[in-house]
Design a protein around this motif. Structure first.
Motif, short mmCIF file in Angstrom:
data_model
loop_
_atom_site.label_atom_id
_atom_site.label_comp_id
_atom_site.label_asym_id
_atom_site.label_seq_id
_atom_site.Cartn_x
_atom_site.Cartn_y
_atom_site.Cartn_z
N UNK B 97 0.85 -1.20 0.00
CA UNK B 97 0.00 0.00 0.00
C UNK B 97 0.88 1.23 0.00
N UNK B 98 0.55 2.18 -0.85
CA UNK B 98 1.37 3.39 -0.91
C UNK B 98 0.59 4.56 -1.47
N UNK B 99 1.08 5.74 -1.20
CA UNK B 99 0.40 6.96 -1.65
C UNK B 99 1.04 7.44 -2.94
N UNK B 100 0.23 7.90 -3.87
CA UNK B 100 0.76 8.36 -5.16
C UNK B 100 -0.12 9.48 -5.70
N UNK B 101 0.34 10.09 -6.78
CA UNK B 101 -0.42 11.19 -7.36
C UNK B 101 -1.03 10.75 -8.68
N UNK B 102 -2.31 10.93 -8.77
CA UNK B 102 -3.07 10.56 -9.98
C UNK B 102 -3.20 11.82 -10.83
N UNK B 103 -2.91 11.70 -12.10
CA UNK B 103 -3.04 12.84 -13.01
C UNK B 103 -4.36 12.71 -13.75
N UNK B 104 -5.26 13.60 -13.44
CA UNK B 104 -6.56 13.63 -14.10
C UNK B 104 -6.34 13.97 -15.57
N UNK B 105 -7.11 13.38 -16.49
CA UNK B 105 -6.90 13.68 -17.91
C UNK B 105 -6.98 15.17 -18.21
N UNK B 106 -7.69 15.92 -17.36
CA UNK B 106 -7.78 17.37 -17.61
C UNK B 106 -6.74 18.16 -16.82
N UNK B 107 -5.76 17.46 -16.26
CA UNK B 107 -4.64 18.14 -15.64
C UNK B 107 -4.64 18.22 -14.13
N UNK B 108 -5.78 17.92 -13.48
CA UNK B 108 -5.80 17.99 -12.00
C UNK B 108 -4.93 16.88 -11.42
N UNK B 109 -4.42 17.13 -10.23
CA UNK B 109 -3.64 16.10 -9.55
C UNK B 109 -4.36 15.70 -8.27
#
Lengths: 230, 378
Positions: B97-109
Motif C-alpha cells: 500500500x502506498x500513496x501516489x499522485x493521480x493525473x486527471x486527464x484534464x490536468x488535475x492532480x
C-alpha cells in the motif's frame, strides 16, 4: 343510623404565624344531613372558598375535625383524601372545568370509570342523567361547542354520576346570566334531592337564596346558620 | 392498567391535531438528527475497516506500530515465506500500500492510495460494477471504485490516466469500496503498484495476509508468528480493524469531530423531546388540577404522562426511522454513507425511550407540585 352525612367539629384555618397570622375560619361547627341543601354566602375574602376546600378534602384545617359518613377524615394521608374525593364527593366548579379534549359523553365516562363504576352501570347512569338534564343532543359534542349553561348542566351530571353523598358547588352560576343561573341551580337542587345528597353551594347571588333549605352566612371566618322558611 | 389512562392520554395529545403533528414531526426530526449522526459514524467506522473485514484473511502481519491500514510501511517481501512456514498457517500473501499522485486527464492532480495485490487478489474489491480485478495482472491496468470516477476523470473500462507519470488503463470499476482518507483506492497487481510507489524497493511490501489451517486458533497462530518472525507485528483481522478504527476515530480530529457531532445530535434530540412534552403538560395543568380535585390519584396522572411520552416517542421514533431508512438508501451510492447495525439501532431506540422517561420526569414533577385547590380559583 344517623342522617348526619357531613360534620364539621371546631374547624379553624389560619395562614402564617405570629404577627403575620391570618385567621380565615374560626371554630366552625356544622352538621349536614342527607338531602339537605345549604347555600354559603359572604363577602369576598370571608372564607367561603376556604371552607368549601376543607369540606372538599382539598385543604387541611389548622384545627378541628371533618367527619364524613361517621368517619373522621385523615388530612395527613393524601391518598386517603383522594379516595374520599373519588368516592364520596361530587364537585361543580365556577367554569365547569370539563376536559376540553373529550366529548361530553367521554367526560362523563372517564370520570365514572375512575370511580370504579361497572360498565353497565356507567351506561345506564349516564343515560339517566343526560335525559334528566336535557343533554342527550350534546353528548357527542365537545365542551367548546356548548353554552355556559349547558356546560354547567354537564358538570352537574358529572358531580352526581357516581352517587356521591356530598355535592359541593363553587359559584356555579357566576359565569351565567340570571335566567340560565336559576335554571342550573334548580336542576342542581332537584337532582341532589332525588339522589339524597348533601348539597353545599357557594354563591354571591342573593336571588338564589330562597331556593335552599338553609343559609350559611360567613363573615370574618365565623359561620352563622339561618334556616330558610319556604 | 386503569381504563382511563390511555383514552385521556391519547385524546389530550391528539385533540389539537396541528400541535400533535408538529410535536411528532419535531421528535422524528430529533431522532433522525441523532440517527443520521450515529449513522455517519457507523458508516465511517465501516469504511475505514472495510478492506480488512472483506479480505477474508485471519491474520495481518505488518511493520511494528502500524497505526492504521492506510499507513502501512515497508517490510521485507520474504516475510511472506517466513509467515507461511509458521505451523498452523494455511497460506500467506502479500499486499503493498502506498500513496501516489493521480493525473486527471484534464490536468488535475489527486492523491490516491495504491493497493498492490498478490496472485489471488486477497484484499481486493468485493463487488464490481464493471470489469474484474484479474485484468490488473496486465501491465498498467488498474481498478478504481465507480464512486470516484468523476473525481479521477475515468468513467469506463479502457479509459486512461496517469499515476506518477506512468500511464494507467482502467480495467474495471468496483462498487461500494469507499475510502476514509479522501484519497481513492487504486487496486492493481503488486508488480504494477511498485511502479507507482517508487519509495518502495522491489523486495518490499506492506502487509502479509494469512489464513490459518482449519481447526487452528488464529490467536495462537498470531502469537507464534510474533515469536518466530522478527521485526513485524501480527494481528487478527478484528484486532487490526479495531486498531484502524480507533486511530481515525480517537487519535485524529476527524473522528473526534464525528463522535462529538453524534453526541450533540443525541443531546439535541433528547432536549427537543423533553421540552415538547413539558410544554404539553404545562398547557394542561388546569386540567390535571381538575382531575386531582375530582379524585384522580397522582399515580394515574403519572401514568397518563408516561403514556403520552411513549406514544409521542414511539410515533416520533418510527417516523424518524423511516426518514433514516430513506436517507440511508439515498446515501448508499455516495462517498459518505449513513449506515447502522442492529445493535446500534436498538441502542439508539432504547436511548430515546429513556429520554421519554427523562422528559416525563419534569412533567410528572410539575403535576406532583400541583395544588388541586387551584380549581376553586378559576
Amino acid at each position: 343510623m344517623s342522617s348526619d352525612v357531613l360534620v364539621c367539629q371546631g374547624i379553624s384555618k389560619s395562614y402564617g404565624e405570629g404577627e403575620q397570622k391570618e385567621q380565615v375560619l374560626s371554630r366552625v361547627d356544622l352538621t349536614f344531613q342527607k338531602g339537605q341543601a345549604s347555600v354559603l354566602i359572604g363577602p369576598s375574602g370571608s372564607g367561603k372558598t376556604t371552607l368549601l376546600s376543607i369540606l372538599g378534602c382539598l385543604l387541611a384545617p389548622s384545627e378541628g375535625e371533618l367527619i364524613i359518613n361517621s368517619e373522621a377524615v385523615n388530612f395527613k394521608d393524601k391518598s386517603s383524601l383522594t379516595e374520599v374525593r373519588r368516592l364520596k364527593l361530587g364537585f361543580i366548579f365556577q367554569h365547569a372545568q370539563l376536559l376540553p379534549f373529550l366529548t361530553i359523553k367521554e367526560n362523563l365516562v372517564v370520570f365514572a370509570r375512575n370511580t370504579g363504576m361497572q360498565a353497565d352501570d356507567i351506561e345506564q347512569r349516564i343515560q339517566l342523567l343526560i335525559e334528566r338534564l336535557q343533554l342527550v343532543a350534546m353528548a357527542p359534542k365537545f365542551p367548546s361547542q356548548l353554552s355556559g349553561g349547558q356546560r354547567q348542566r354537564v358538570a352537574i351530571a358529572r358531580a352526581l354520576l357516581h352517587r356521591p353523598s356530598i355535592v359541593l358547588a363553587d359559584e356555579p352560576t357566576a359565569a351565567l346570566d340570571w335566567h340560565n343561573g336559576q335554571t342550573v341551580v334548580e336542576l342542581l337542587l332537584d337532582q341532589a334531592r332525588v339522589e339524597q345528597a348533601v348539597l353545599v353551594v357557594v354563591t354571591h347571588d342573593v336571588r338564589m337564596l330562597p331556593l335552599f333549605d338553609r343559609i350559611l352566612a360567613i363573615e370574618n371566618g365565623i359561620v352563622q346558620v339561618k334556616q330558610n322558611v319556604k | 392498567m386503569n381504563a382511563v389512562i390511555l383514552p385521556v392520554a391519547i385524546k389530550m395529545l391528539s385533540h389539537n391535531k396541528l400541535r400533535f403533528f408538529m410535536t411528532v414531526t419535531g421528535i422524528s426530526m430529533a431522532f433522525f438528527l441523532a440517527a443520521a449522526q450515529i449513522g455517519l459514524l457507523v458508516g465511517w467506522v465501516n469504511t475505514n475497516s472495510a478492506i480488512i473485514n472483506h479480505a477474508g484473511a485471519d491474520l495481518w502481519v505488518m511493520a511494528k506500530e502500524t497505526r492504521t491500514f492506510d499507513y502501512g510501511t515497508a517490510i521485507p517481501r520474504h516475510r511472506v515465506q517466513q509467515v507461511s512456514s509458521v505451523p498452523g498457517v494455511k497460506w500467506a500473501e502479500s499486499m503493498l500500500i502506498g500513496w501516489a499522485t493521480w493525473h486527471h486527464p484534464q490536468g488535475k492532480r489527486i492523491n490516491v492510495e495504491v493497493i498492490g495485490l498478490d496472485d489471488s487478489f486477497t484484499g481486493g474489491p468485493w463487488e464490481f460494477a464493471s470489469g474484474s480485478i484479474e485484468i490488473t495482472r496486465q501491465p498498467d491496468t488498474v481498478v478504481v471504485d465507480e464512486l470516484y470516477g468523476d473525481m479521477l476523470g475515468v468513467w469506463k473500462v479502457g479509459d486512461e490516466a496517469e499515476i506518477q507519470g506512468h500511464r494507467v488503463i482502467m480495467g474495471g470499476f468496483s462498487r461500494g469500496v469507499r475510502t476514509f482518507t479522501a484519497a481513492p483506492f487504486v487496486f492493481t497487481s503488486i508488480r504494477n503498484a511498485q511502479k507507482y510507489t517508487p519509495y518502495y524497493r522491489d523486495d518490499e511490501i506492506s502487509y502479509v495476509l494469512a489464513r490459518v489451517a482449519e481447526g487452528e486458533d488464529p490467536m495462537k497462530v498470531r502469537d507464534l508468528i510474533n515469536q518466530s518472525v522478527s521485526n513485524v507485528e501480527a494481528l487478527t483481522s478484528s484486532e487490526f480493524a479495531e486498531r484502524s478504527v480507533k486511530y481515525w476515530m480517537l487519535e485524529t480530529g476527524i473522528g473526534i469531530t464525528v463522535i462529538i457531532t453524534a453526541a450533540l445530535g443525541m443531546l439535541v434530540g433528547a432536549v427537543i423531546m423533553s421540552q415538547t412534552l413539558f410544554a404539553i403538560t404545562q398547557d394542561h395543568l388546569p386540567n390535571y388540577a381538575t382531575l386531582l380535585a375530582l379524585g384522580f390519584h397522582h399515580k394515574t396522572l403519572r401514568s397518563i404522562i408516561l403514556s403520552q411520552s411513549f406514544c409521542l416517542g414511539g410515533l416520533g421514533i418510527s417516523l424518524g426511522a423511516v426518514l433514516f431508512g430513506v436517507a440511508s438508501n439515498a446515501s448508499a451510492t455516495s462517498p459518505i454513507p449513513l449506515e447502522t447495525t442492529n445493535y446500534v439501532s436498538i441502542a439508539l431506540i432504547i436511548f430515546f425511550l429513556l429520554c421519554c422517561i427523562g422528559a416525563s420526569w419534569f412533567s410528572i414533577r410539575a403535576i406532583f407540585k400541583l395544588d388541586p385547590v387551584m380549581v376553586f380559583h378559576g
